[in-house]
Design a protein around this motif. Structure first.
Motif, PDB file in Angstrom:
ATOM      1  N   VAL A   1      32.540 -62.736 -54.020  1.00 47.34           N
ATOM      2  CA  VAL A   1      31.332 -62.984 -53.243  1.00 47.34           C
ATOM      3  C   VAL A   1      30.331 -63.650 -54.167  1.00 47.34           C
ATOM      4  O   VAL A   1      30.003 -63.112 -55.227  1.00 47.34           O
TER       5      VAL A   1
ATOM      6  N   ASN B   1      30.919 -53.803 -48.071  1.00 50.86           N
ATOM      7  CA  ASN B   1      31.823 -53.545 -46.956  1.00 50.86           C
ATOM      8  C   ASN B   1      33.266 -53.927 -47.279  1.00 50.86           C
ATOM      9  O   ASN B   1      34.199 -53.255 -46.831  1.00 50.86           O
ATOM     10  N   LEU B   2      33.480 -54.967 -48.058  1.00 52.13           N
ATOM     11  CA  LEU B   2      34.839 -55.300 -48.482  1.00 52.13           C
ATOM     12  C   LEU B   2      35.405 -54.201 -49.391  1.00 52.13           C
ATOM     13  O   LEU B   2      36.569 -53.800 -49.252  1.00 52.13           O
TER      14      LEU B   2
ATOM     15  N   THR C   1      28.081 -57.719 -48.091  1.00 51.14           N
ATOM     16  CA  THR C   1      29.444 -58.228 -47.913  1.00 51.14           C
ATOM     17  C   THR C   1      30.370 -57.567 -48.925  1.00 51.14           C
ATOM     18  O   THR C   1      31.441 -57.054 -48.566  1.00 51.14           O
TER      19      THR C   1
ATOM     20  N   VAL D   1      22.750 -60.360 -48.200  1.00 52.13           N
ATOM     21  CA  VAL D   1      24.000 -60.696 -47.513  1.00 52.13           C
ATOM     22  C   VAL D   1      25.189 -60.531 -48.452  1.00 52.13           C
ATOM     23  O   VAL D   1      26.200 -59.922 -48.101  1.00 52.13           O
ATOM     24  N   GLY D   2      25.074 -61.050 -49.666  1.00 53.64           N
ATOM     25  CA  GLY D   2      26.172 -60.939 -50.619  1.00 53.64           C
ATOM     26  C   GLY D   2      26.481 -59.507 -51.003  1.00 53.64           C
ATOM     27  O   GLY D   2      27.646 -59.097 -51.068  1.00 53.64           O
TER      28      GLY D   2
ATOM     29  N   SER E   1      23.459 -55.820 -36.942  1.00 47.48           N
ATOM     30  CA  SER E   1      22.831 -55.622 -38.257  1.00 47.48           C
ATOM     31  C   SER E   1      21.880 -54.432 -38.257  1.00 47.48           C
ATOM     32  O   SER E   1      21.794 -53.697 -39.242  1.00 47.48           O
TER      33      SER E   1
END
Length: 163
Positions: A22, A35-36, A32, A28-29, A79
């Motif tokens: 990422v 969650n990954l 992300t 946002v990063g 969101s």
């Protein structure tokens, strides 16, 4: 006064393996990557500067559905739920609050557009209320102005970039 930042110590050595990379350590990063990783992936989060200290530290923090384009609305709605879920999962104070957001205007065309959006919002399950002049002026008392009208979404909120 700038937001207090927690320095995140990292290694200058890149990992030999990552399932996902990422790029960008803003809101946002970071989410992300979070969650990954929760899904079991090995994630490398790459940021040129400091985590959460670039644009994410200087935004207004509005988390809104109000007046979103129909294509954006499902993601905006999700969101808000994710903000609440993250606070519950992490046990951390995230600075997120569903305090509601309102817009005020003296422009008839703008007010008419908001009213049209409000009709669409009903079909999408979003709560929004048009404000008449008295309600708008009362809500916007801090501006010291009178307003023709406004719109209020009680389920929208803010995520303080300082928290």
């Amino acid at each position: 006064m700038p937001a207090p930042l927690v320095h995140v110590e990292t290694s200058p050595t890149l990992p030999e393996h990552a399932d996902a990379v990422v790029i960008g350590g803003g809101i946002v990063g970071v989410f992300t990557a979070y969650n990954l990783a929760r899904r079991g992936l090995a994630v490398a989060l790459i940021e040129k500067g400091r985590i959460g200290a670039e644009q994410s530290s200087r935004n207004w923090g509005w988390c809104r559905q109000q007046n979103r384009d129909a294509r954006e609305l499902p993601m905006a709605t999700l969101s808000l739920d994710l903000w609440e879920r993250f606070a519950a999962d992490s046990g951390e104070a995230t600075g997120f609050s569903r305090c509601g957001l309102f817009y005020l205007s003296n422009d008839e065309a703008e007010l008419a557009g908001w009213a049209r959006w409000g009709e669409f919002a009903k079909t999408a399950g979003v709560t929004t209320h048009m404000l008449d002049s008295r309600q708008a002026t009362e809500r916007g008392a801090a501006t010291g102005r009178s307003w023709k009208g406004g719109v209020f979404s009680p389920t929208d909120g803010t995520a303080s970039p300082a928290d």
